[in-house]
Design an enzyme around this catalytic site. Sequence first.
Site, PDB file in Angstrom:
ATOM      1  N   HIS A 202       0.824  -1.202   0.000  1.00  0.00           N
ATOM      2  CA  HIS A 202       0.000   0.000   0.000  1.00  0.00           C
ATOM      3  C   HIS A 202       0.861   1.257   0.000  1.00  0.00           C
ATOM      4  O   HIS A 202       0.510   2.268  -0.586  1.00  0.00           O
ATOM      5  CB  HIS A 202      -0.929  -0.005   1.223  1.00  0.00           C
ATOM      6  CG  HIS A 202      -2.223  -0.694   0.935  1.00  0.00           C
ATOM      7  ND1 HIS A 202      -2.915  -1.419   1.872  1.00  0.00           N
ATOM      8  CD2 HIS A 202      -2.941  -0.776  -0.193  1.00  0.00           C
ATOM      9  CE1 HIS A 202      -4.009  -1.897   1.323  1.00  0.00           C
ATOM     10  NE2 HIS A 202      -4.054  -1.522   0.073  1.00  0.00           N
ATOM     11  N   GLU A 445      -3.337 -18.331 -21.692  1.00  0.00           N
ATOM     12  CA  GLU A 445      -2.003 -18.281 -21.072  1.00  0.00           C
ATOM     13  C   GLU A 445      -1.385 -19.659 -20.946  1.00  0.00           C
ATOM     14  O   GLU A 445      -0.274 -19.816 -20.456  1.00  0.00           O
ATOM     15  CB  GLU A 445      -2.068 -17.579 -19.709  1.00  0.00           C
ATOM     16  CG  GLU A 445      -3.133 -18.093 -18.766  1.00  0.00           C
ATOM     17  CD  GLU A 445      -3.264 -17.254 -17.503  1.00  0.00           C
ATOM     18  OE1 GLU A 445      -2.395 -16.424 -17.222  1.00  0.00           O
ATOM     19  OE2 GLU A 445      -4.268 -17.448 -16.787  1.00  0.00           O
ATOM     20  N   ASP A 469       2.308 -15.831 -18.287  1.00  0.00           N
ATOM     21  CA  ASP A 469       2.270 -17.281 -18.136  1.00  0.00           C
ATOM     22  C   ASP A 469       2.478 -18.006 -19.459  1.00  0.00           C
ATOM     23  O   ASP A 469       3.088 -19.065 -19.499  1.00  0.00           O
ATOM     24  CB  ASP A 469       0.943 -17.718 -17.505  1.00  0.00           C
ATOM     25  CG  ASP A 469       0.988 -17.570 -15.991  1.00  0.00           C
ATOM     26  OD1 ASP A 469       1.988 -18.025 -15.394  1.00  0.00           O
ATOM     27  OD2 ASP A 469       0.066 -16.981 -15.416  1.00  0.00           O
ATOM     28  N   CYS A 516      -2.828  -8.890 -21.966  1.00  0.00           N
ATOM     29  CA  CYS A 516      -2.735  -8.250 -20.654  1.00  0.00           C
ATOM     30  C   CYS A 516      -1.476  -8.670 -19.902  1.00  0.00           C
ATOM     31  O   CYS A 516      -1.329  -8.358 -18.727  1.00  0.00           O
ATOM     32  CB  CYS A 516      -3.983  -8.531 -19.812  1.00  0.00           C
ATOM     33  SG  CYS A 516      -4.164 -10.253 -19.360  1.00  0.00           S
TER      34      CYS A 516
HETATM   35  C1  PEP Z   1      -0.351 -13.309 -17.386  1.00  0.00           C
HETATM   36  O1  PEP Z   1      -0.137 -14.487 -17.070  1.00  0.00           O
HETATM   37  O2  PEP Z   1       0.145 -12.757 -18.377  1.00  0.00           O
HETATM   38  C2  PEP Z   1      -1.219 -12.472 -16.537  1.00  0.00           C
HETATM   39  C3  PEP Z   1      -1.547 -11.257 -16.899  1.00  0.00           C
HETATM   40  O3  PEP Z   1      -1.641 -12.989 -15.361  1.00  0.00           O
HETATM   41  P1  PEP Z   1      -0.766 -13.050 -14.023  1.00  0.00           P
HETATM   42  O4  PEP Z   1       0.457 -12.229 -14.257  1.00  0.00           O
HETATM   43  O5  PEP Z   1      -1.653 -12.537 -12.974  1.00  0.00           O
HETATM   44  O6  PEP Z   1      -0.485 -14.525 -13.915  1.00  0.00           O
HETATM   45 MG    MG Z   2      -1.325 -15.513 -15.617  1.00  0.00          MG
END
Ligand code: PEP
Ligand code: MG
Length: 599
Positions: A202, A445, A469, A516
């Site tokens: 935080h 992923e 991932d 993402c």
């Molecule tokens: C990913 O795997 O790219 C992802 C965005 O999820 P995390 O980083 O939360 O595993």
């Molecule tokens: Mg992931």
Amino acid sequence: MKEPAGTGDGTIRLRGVGVSGGIAIGRALVLEGPDVAIFRLDLPPGKADGEVARFQRAVRRAWRQLRDLRDRVRNEAGEAYGRVFEAQILILRDRALHQETASLIRREHVNAEWAFHTVVGRYTQVFSQLGDQALRDRGTDIEDVEARVQAILTGSRKRHDLSELTEDVIVVSATLCPSDAAGLNRERVIGLAIDGGGPTSHTAVIASALGIPAVAGLRDASTRVRTGDFLVLDGSEGVLLNNPGEEETASWRDRRTRLAQRELDLMMLRDQPAVTQEGVRVRLQANIELVEELLAARRFGAEGIGLYRSEFLYVRKAPGFPDEEEHYRTYRELAENALPNEVVIRTLDLGGERYVSTLLERREPNPVLGLRGIRLCLRREDMFRTQIRGILRAAAHGKVRMMFPMISVLDELRRARAIVNEVKRDLLAQRVPCDPDVPVGIMIEVPAAALTADLLAREVDFFSIGTNDLIQYALAIDRGNESVAYLYQPLHPAILGLVRRVVDAAERAGVRVSVCGEMAASPVAAVMLAGLGVTELSMNPAAIPPVKQVIRAIRMADARALVEETLRLDTPAAIEALARRRVSELVPAEPAAALGSRP
Ligand code: PEP
Ligand code: MG
């Protein structure tokens, strides 16, 4: 005013983790660490009830203090900061914490300080053992709450008052709790250097929302720096220099000026659309983990939240689970505050490196390949249904999409969707307000999902490619293992091939597709992704302005040509070198080196 300077004698260089960008140059103010020793005292017979009452009074007082602090911070700095203390108030009101402390006082006839410390210790231990830094950071809130209650019980500890500073300082501290960070004088505190903590604590969130450069994870900085020392702190690179010489300081001052100018230029882009030279719109969204990060997302010009990681909600409640109301309240707040933009809520992705022992039946030898994400949720359907109810209800208050992590086979998707449909039916039958039309998507992923994207695309509303991932599983490298970090290559031909396959499948089926993973945060990789046909990217909020800058400078046709050209190359290094070169030609003002390090 003349800035201070160092002598350069015996410069100390410390490395940590940059948690809030920017360069600060100035004198140190070293805060003393918590100094209350907590002793175990045996109570005289018949005094246990009185001791429990003393404890409860202290908790009530701490609660009032936190409430006042929340209200003050809310007024001064905005709603989002206030929420940090909301989290602490929730901890303080945790019934298990009270009951366990009271029963320890009664059972062992010990003083309240000791009993509370023992009980809190059990919780903080759970957090400290978690593999994920982000989750470990949550433990700081509990420690902050404990320090407050202990200060009241012992009546001795003066908490830091950083609101009364009269000169510019870089605060150096073993730990800086959120209440200290929120209470600091924003005009005077120009940097933060913290021994512990990590990027998602935080404190880090507050520092970055306030725009104060900060470095965490400096280990023993607070013992190696003295108040008044001359410091240079780089919150982007995670560096702290104690007593640099004149020449070195001058070059840091130049860097600071250049950086400030660049930041200003980038922030000017905030309200500009991310649109390529020939007018193709690219949607840039933020990845967040805490509701209060919405503020940073907005500050950097995010068009909504492309990934909300719901794990913290669970971790905060460990070893219990959040109930439906907690899910609902949190998602509703997200949905309402993100408007007019959307929020993608990812269902629980615990397991794997985010090991939470209480959720699993047994310790797993390879947790990253174990009962993680959707696998765990389908094993614990009760818990999953509670979350889905919360999401569907919150969706009535904004633009919400729901996303499942770690899908590897169609059956998982079908089962998860069947559960969503059942929950929907229940809510409608119970006349509980909800949005039954929430779009449902999945993270791509796992390589198997990427390779069968055409099968999955028929049964989803959208894909979001999780390259963090996908790279880990496709290239067989543990994403948290430094020894194989050199093999973590987002521009590996295998990864580009998988992304292309997913995009093609999505296009054929007419479903939205975004990326993402952190790869999207690198301007060079973002151009490559655009060339592969991805026009939605979600990333950490601070990465948005530089990515927007390159998107506005390129033409899609050039990005596509670059991809074609790189696909003829055979090694990730050659692809990366060419991509960097081409992108720096397309964005001439930017030297290649400034376009982000390894994506
Ligand atoms: C990913 O795997 O790219 C992802 C965005 O999820 P995390 O980083 O939360 O595993
Ligand atoms: Mg992931």
